[in-house]
Design an enzyme around this catalytic site. Structure first.
Site, short mmCIF file in Angstrom:
data_model
loop_
_atom_site.label_atom_id
_atom_site.label_comp_id
_atom_site.label_asym_id
_atom_site.label_seq_id
_atom_site.Cartn_x
_atom_site.Cartn_y
_atom_site.Cartn_z
N GLU A 107 12.67 -6.20 -5.82
CA GLU A 107 11.99 -5.77 -4.59
C GLU A 107 11.75 -6.97 -3.68
OE1 GLU A 107 11.52 -3.79 -2.44
OE2 GLU A 107 9.75 -2.53 -2.66
N ASP A 108 11.73 -6.70 -2.39
CA ASP A 108 11.49 -7.78 -1.43
C ASP A 108 10.04 -8.24 -1.44
OD1 ASP A 108 10.54 -5.40 -0.38
OD2 ASP A 108 11.72 -5.48 1.46
N ASP A 111 3.13 -5.20 -1.71
CA ASP A 111 1.99 -5.23 -0.79
C ASP A 111 0.83 -4.48 -1.48
OD1 ASP A 111 0.52 -5.44 1.56
OD2 ASP A 111 1.57 -3.85 2.59
N TYR A 114 1.77 0.49 -4.24
CA TYR A 114 2.01 1.93 -4.48
C TYR A 114 3.49 2.24 -4.73
CZ TYR A 114 -2.76 3.09 -3.03
OH TYR A 114 -4.12 3.20 -2.95
N PHE A 160 2.14 -10.25 8.31
CA PHE A 160 3.30 -9.35 8.39
C PHE A 160 4.55 -10.22 8.53
CE2 PHE A 160 6.37 -6.35 9.92
CZ PHE A 160 6.12 -5.27 9.08
N ARG A 173 15.99 -8.23 10.02
CA ARG A 173 16.41 -8.27 8.62
C ARG A 173 17.38 -9.41 8.36
NH1 ARG A 173 14.64 -3.66 5.94
NH2 ARG A 173 14.71 -1.72 7.10
P1 IMP Z 1 3.66 -1.30 -0.95
O1 IMP Z 1 3.98 0.06 -1.49
O2 IMP Z 1 2.41 -1.26 -0.08
O3 IMP Z 1 3.59 -2.39 -1.97
O4 IMP Z 1 4.77 -1.62 0.13
C1 IMP Z 1 5.97 -2.19 -0.14
C2 IMP Z 1 6.89 -2.01 1.03
O5 IMP Z 1 6.21 -2.15 2.29
C3 IMP Z 1 7.93 -3.11 1.03
O6 IMP Z 1 9.04 -2.74 0.29
C4 IMP Z 1 8.24 -3.26 2.50
O7 IMP Z 1 9.25 -2.35 2.89
C5 IMP Z 1 6.97 -2.89 3.22
N1 IMP Z 1 6.19 -4.09 3.64
C6 IMP Z 1 5.01 -4.51 3.12
N2 IMP Z 1 4.61 -5.64 3.72
C7 IMP Z 1 5.55 -5.95 4.63
C8 IMP Z 1 5.71 -7.04 5.56
O8 IMP Z 1 4.90 -7.98 5.67
N3 IMP Z 1 6.84 -7.01 6.31
C9 IMP Z 1 7.79 -6.02 6.23
N4 IMP Z 1 7.66 -4.99 5.38
C10 IMP Z 1 6.57 -4.95 4.58
#
Ligand code: IMP
Length: 185
Positions: A107-108, A111, A114, A160, A173
């Site tokens: 995963e990138d 955050d 979830y 962000f 990207r």
């Molecule tokens: P999580 O479910 O809240 O952990 O969200 C994960 C997804 O949110 C990542 O795979 C990203 O696509 C997106 N995301 C969360 N933070 C960022 C950010 O700082 N920049 C761009 N995308 C983000």
């Protein structure tokens, strides 16, 4: 949190560098060496990327592995969709069976956690022999649900970020570095 939507036709400034290309390369090589060692005896390793953000990282990581590895992808509802926090939808499922396989989820960024929590639970439920997570970026201060990261690139602050797969409304990207989005795109 994703910044408020800006006019996409407006002037575009290059995001401030947070993690430079060289630092990404170096850290990804370290992660690949670790993964190579840990899975040396695996009968079947499947790397699963989460579209679209993880693609750049996944390709660079896997190119450095010397062990055999299959590749597959999930796509989930992305940031900014009208889903409630914690409500994660699978838009595209993996194509292969992972029963009995060692799965490395790539995963990138993690955050709130979830998205990964949902996918990790699903992969285990489908009978993977083992499931580990490799995440390039960890916004640990934003976590809402616990997600153990087995291979972590960098911990970052609550900013962000864009680039190297990460987008702001599908832009940025293709940056070679991780930058901080400060508005204006
Ligand atoms: P999580 O479910 O809240 O952990 O969200 C994960 C997804 O949110 C990542 O795979 C990203 O696509 C997106 N995301 C969360 N933070 C960022 C950010 O700082 N920049 C761009 N995308 C983000």
């Amino acid at each position: 949190m994703k910044p408020a939507k800006q006019n996409p036709a407006g002037p575009r400034q290059a995001p401030r560098v947070l993690i430079a290309e060289d630092d990404l390369d170096r850290r990804i090589a370290e992660l690949a060496a670790e993964i190579d060692r840990d899975y040396a005896d695996s009968d079947r390793l499947v790397a699963i990327g989460v579209l679209k953000g993880s693609v750049f990282f996944l390709v660079d990581l896997l190119k450095r592995l010397t062990i055999p590895v299959a590749v597959d992808f999930f796509q989930t509802s992305s940031y900014g969709d009208s889903t409630e926090p914690g409500e994660v939808r699978i838009r595209k499922d993996i194509d292969e069976s992972i029963r009995g396989a060692d799965v490395l989820l790539v995963e990138d960024i993690v955050d709130t956690g979830y998205t990964l929590r949902t996918i990790l639970d699903l992969l285990r439920w489908r009978g993977a022999k083992s499931v580990r997570l490799c995440a390039l970026l960890d916004k640990a201060s934003r976590r809402q649900v616990e997600v153990p990261i087995d291979y972590r690139g960098f911990e970052i602050e609550d900013l962000f970020v864009v680039g190297y797969g990460l987008d702001y409304n599908e832009i940025y990207r293709n940056l070679r570095y991780i930058g901080v989005y400060e508005g204006g795109a």
